[in-house]
Design a protein around this motif. Structure first.
Motif, mmCIF file in Angstrom:
data_model
loop_
_atom_site.group_PDB
_atom_site.id
_atom_site.type_symbol
_atom_site.label_atom_id
_atom_site.label_comp_id
_atom_site.label_asym_id
_atom_site.label_seq_id
_atom_site.Cartn_x
_atom_site.Cartn_y
_atom_site.Cartn_z
ATOM 1 N N GLU A 130 0.811 -1.214 0.000
ATOM 2 C CA GLU A 130 0.000 0.000 0.000
ATOM 3 C C GLU A 130 0.848 1.268 0.000
ATOM 4 O OE1 GLU A 130 -3.326 0.398 -0.111
ATOM 5 O OE2 GLU A 130 -3.713 -1.754 -0.280
ATOM 6 N N THR A 131 2.028 1.250 0.643
ATOM 7 C CA THR A 131 2.812 2.481 0.818
ATOM 8 C C THR A 131 4.092 2.506 -0.017
ATOM 9 O OG1 THR A 131 4.074 1.609 2.699
ATOM 10 C CG2 THR A 131 1.957 2.683 3.180
ATOM 11 N N GLY A 132 4.512 1.347 -0.507
ATOM 12 C CA GLY A 132 5.746 1.290 -1.275
ATOM 13 C C GLY A 132 6.987 1.202 -0.421
ATOM 14 N N LYS A 133 6.820 1.031 0.884
ATOM 15 C CA LYS A 133 7.978 0.924 1.793
ATOM 16 C C LYS A 133 7.597 0.062 2.989
ATOM 17 C CE LYS A 133 7.587 5.315 1.921
ATOM 18 N NZ LYS A 133 7.787 6.776 2.087
ATOM 19 N N THR A 134 8.607 -0.465 3.678
ATOM 20 C CA THR A 134 8.315 -1.275 4.852
ATOM 21 C C THR A 134 7.853 -0.377 5.998
ATOM 22 O OG1 THR A 134 10.545 -1.141 5.763
ATOM 23 C CG2 THR A 134 10.111 -2.912 4.161
ATOM 24 N N PHE A 135 7.211 -0.979 6.979
ATOM 25 C CA PHE A 135 6.762 -0.193 8.123
ATOM 26 C C PHE A 135 7.957 0.387 8.873
ATOM 27 C CE2 PHE A 135 5.678 0.263 12.622
ATOM 28 C CZ PHE A 135 4.596 1.142 12.519
ATOM 29 N N SER A 136 9.031 -0.390 9.016
ATOM 30 C CA SER A 136 10.220 0.092 9.727
ATOM 31 C C SER A 136 10.815 1.310 9.021
ATOM 32 C CB SER A 136 11.266 -1.017 9.818
ATOM 33 O OG SER A 136 10.779 -2.100 10.582
ATOM 34 N N HIS A 137 10.886 1.261 7.695
ATOM 35 C CA HIS A 137 11.422 2.395 6.938
ATOM 36 C C HIS A 137 10.506 3.613 7.079
ATOM 37 C CE1 HIS A 137 13.856 4.316 3.838
ATOM 38 N NE2 HIS A 137 12.725 4.751 3.282
ATOM 39 N N GLU A 185 11.472 7.324 8.690
ATOM 40 C CA GLU A 185 11.263 8.607 8.008
ATOM 41 C C GLU A 185 10.543 9.603 8.915
ATOM 42 O OE1 GLU A 185 9.187 7.712 4.416
ATOM 43 O OE2 GLU A 185 11.025 7.375 3.272
ATOM 44 N N ILE A 186 9.510 9.109 9.620
ATOM 45 C CA ILE A 186 8.776 9.999 10.533
ATOM 46 C C ILE A 186 9.713 10.514 11.622
ATOM 47 C CG2 ILE A 186 6.954 10.078 12.279
ATOM 48 C CD1 ILE A 186 5.381 8.095 10.622
ATOM 49 N N ARG A 187 10.488 9.628 12.197
ATOM 50 C CA ARG A 187 11.389 10.018 13.295
ATOM 51 C C ARG A 187 12.460 11.001 12.813
ATOM 52 N NH1 ARG A 187 11.853 3.920 15.972
ATOM 53 N NH2 ARG A 187 10.125 4.179 17.439
ATOM 54 N N THR A 194 22.468 8.154 14.170
ATOM 55 C CA THR A 194 23.363 8.804 13.212
ATOM 56 C C THR A 194 23.347 8.089 11.862
ATOM 57 O OG1 THR A 194 24.822 9.554 14.992
ATOM 58 C CG2 THR A 194 25.761 9.482 12.784
ATOM 59 N N LYS A 195 23.377 6.767 11.898
ATOM 60 C CA LYS A 195 23.401 5.974 10.668
ATOM 61 C C LYS A 195 22.137 6.207 9.842
ATOM 62 C CE LYS A 195 23.579 1.169 9.093
ATOM 63 N NZ LYS A 195 23.678 -0.260 9.505
ATOM 64 N N VAL A 196 20.962 6.124 10.495
ATOM 65 C CA VAL A 196 19.687 6.296 9.779
ATOM 66 C C VAL A 196 19.546 7.725 9.286
ATOM 67 C CG1 VAL A 196 17.175 6.256 10.033
ATOM 68 C CG2 VAL A 196 18.569 4.417 11.034
ATOM 69 N N PHE A 197 19.897 8.698 10.132
ATOM 70 C CA PHE A 197 19.749 10.110 9.784
ATOM 71 C C PHE A 197 20.592 10.446 8.545
ATOM 72 C CE2 PHE A 197 20.160 14.659 9.996
ATOM 73 C CZ PHE A 197 18.971 15.094 10.568
ATOM 74 N N LYS A 198 21.836 9.985 8.522
ATOM 75 C CA LYS A 198 22.719 10.271 7.395
ATOM 76 C C LYS A 198 22.238 9.568 6.132
ATOM 77 C CE LYS A 198 27.543 10.457 5.977
ATOM 78 N NZ LYS A 198 28.954 10.239 6.368
ATOM 79 N N LYS A 199 21.696 8.360 6.287
ATOM 80 C CA LYS A 199 21.185 7.616 5.137
ATOM 81 C C LYS A 199 20.040 8.364 4.457
ATOM 82 C CE LYS A 199 19.088 3.177 3.886
ATOM 83 N NZ LYS A 199 18.604 1.863 4.388
#
Length: 514
Positions: free
Chosen positions: A451-458, A462-464, A495-500
């Motif tokens: 439905e969204t084109g992305k996993t729930f974790s991803h 993004e929201i965070r 840091t890893k997620v934010f930079k990605k």
């Protein structure tokens, strides 16, 4: 009439929930008692003789399966539902073999759905007791149509048949008679004695004098027919043509037997010949064949590979492909080498997977079937053609439910998205959010991605990160504190997620706020 109900479960909240969530008395149902294990339940059931039992399977002292076996021996007419979960099919299958009406999910069935299922069985119990009362009144009359010997109730091999001379030749015949349903849905009223008169009317005088009849259960007859002519089988095969178009007559004919010593064997042969009706259907005559049948037909294929293909086609709205897979699962004819128990087990498994498929998508199979228990319905069907036709109708019901189920997907996914946006700072896990929207983890993950084109974790990341970007610009806070505030428990991971997602570290991004 009031029906008695017994509830058996070692979880007190489940028991009390069943007893108190429905006003049973209002619907003519009396809760005769509760029990916490199979042993005490069996004593309660012996004492109260309930019409319906709702029971768990896994209990202390005596598990549900052992208890059900005892009930089947002592009170075979008691209707039993098991309280279970859909992922325990091996145990459920054994319970269905023991004649359980249906299984009810303890985790998801609402009081309204539970009441609907029980009331559907209540109606059948009431109707059956009315029929039994009528049958008793009819069978008290001493029926002697034509020159046929006095009728006995039972099974040929269970009755001392002094009428068989040691040297006499005969055949045992098993017969089922039932009214044919017209295209308008009507059936003809008929009586046992009229059928017997017609059946024996095609025999010659000598055969009629040496013909004996037993009544079996329901609409079954057993006949011992003297075989003084080579054309007896042809005569019996012609019965269906002589009985009129309003009746369905199914016949199983034994091999040639001689004397009392062959009675048991001839009875088994008639049973085996009649058993071929399971594969080919009613309104036919089957003669016993000592060599069996070598014809190879299809097999039922309810393997995981095939059912996955079936539900994938359903999810993709590819009805034509789903129809093709259905015919692969349920061929028009099946091999006679396939035991009936295996056929029924495979069908039960398929219905269970359909029920789980519907449940995972926010639907309810019992409601779609208007409260009818699918397993109760299937247990009443006696031939593979009838079972296959019932499964085909369920297949059509499932296809008709797809638009509603797809809308349910969107509602549940929207609900999960709203929850994530409101609670992103909490330690949300996919398993927990799936449970919150009443879907399985795997199914929720698949549908959310679709439905969204992305996993729930991803999506949650993004929201965070978006909230962290806002705080890094607006708040005089350390970036590590901001990471914790938006739900990242580990600074390195933050840091890893934010930079990605942004191309910058949180510290680098914070320098851009001015």
């Amino acid at each position: 009439m009031n029906l008695r109900l017994v509830v058996v479960d070692d979880e007190v909240l489940v028991r009390k929930g069943i007893v108190s969530s429905v006003d049973w008395q209002r619907y003519g149902i009396e809760v005769a008692g509760e029990a916490t294990d199979g042993k005490s339940a069996l004593e309660l059931i012996r004492r109260t003789k309930p019409h319906i039992v709702l029971t768990d399977i896994r209990m202390p002292h005596m598990d549900g399966l052992d208890m059900i076996r005892r009930i089947r021996e002592e009170l075979p007419d008691t209707k039993i539902f098991i309280l279970s979960v859909l992922d325990d099919f091996q145990t459920v299958r054994e319970a269905l073999r023991l004649g359980v009406i249906d299984y009810i999910s303890k985790l998801s069935m609402t009081p309204e759905e539970l009441l609907q299922v029980v009331l559907s069985v209540k109606g059948k119990i009431t109707a059956t007791e009315d029929v039994i009362a009528t049958e008793y009144a009819v069978n008290r009359v001493n029926l002697k149509p034509g020159n046929v010997s006095e009728q006995l109730t039972g099974h040929p091999s269970e009755i001392c048949c002094d009428c068989i001379d040691d040297g006499a030749l005969y055949r045992i015949v098993k017969i089922k008679a039932e009214a044919r349903i017209t295209p308008e849905g009507h059936s003809v009223t008929w009586q046992k004695e009229s059928v017997l008169e017609r059946l024996t009317g095609v025999l010659d005088e000598s055969q009629r004098l040496h013909t004996h009849v037993w009544y079996g259960e329901d609409n079954y007859f057993w006949m011992l027919v003297a075989d003084g002519a080579d054309n007896l089988i042809e005569t019996i095969l012609s019965w269906r043509l002589k009985l009129g178009p309003e009746l369905l007559i199914t016949v199983g004919i034994s091999g040639l037997a001689q004397g009392r010593s062959d009675l048991d064997q001839a009875t088994r042969q008639a049973q085996q010949a009649f058993g071929r009706s399971f594969y080919n259907g009613w309104d036919r005559a089957y003669a016993w064949d000592e060599h069996g049948e070598s014809r190879e037909d299809g097999i039922i294929d309810i393997s995981k590979e095939v059912t996955d293909a079936y539900f994938t086609a359903m999810d993709a709205d590819s009805v034509e492909t789903a129809d093709q897979v259905f015919h692969r699962m349920f061929p028009a004819q099946i091999s006679k080498q396939l035991p009936q128990t295996v056929v029924r087990d495979e069908v039960y498994h398929w219905v269970s997977t359909v029920s789980l498929y519907v449940k995972e998508r926010g639907g309810n199979l019992h409601s779609a079937l208007q409260g009818v228990s699918p397993f109760d319905e299937l247990s009443r069907l006696e031939t593979y053609p009838d079972i296959r036709e019932w499964c085909r109708r369920l297949h059509d019901v499932l296809k008709s439910m797809l638009p509603v189920l797809r809308n349910a997907h969107r509602r549940e996914i929207t609900k999960a998205i709203d929850y994530a946006k409101m609670n992103y700072m909490l330690p949300i896990r996919v398993k927990e959010i799936a449970r919150w929207v009443h879907l399985s983890e795997n199914y929720f993950s698949n549908v959310f991605t679709k439905e969204t084109g992305k996993t729930f974790s991803h999506f949650l990341q993004e929201i965070r990160v978006e909230q962290a970007k806002r705080l890094l610009k607006e708040e005089e806070m350390d970036w590590i504190q901001i990471g914790e505030k938006v739900g990242f428990e580990n600074p390195k991971y933050f840091t890893k997620v934010f930079k990605k997602l942004t191309g910058l570290t949180p510290k680098q991004f914070s320098r851009t706020r001015n």
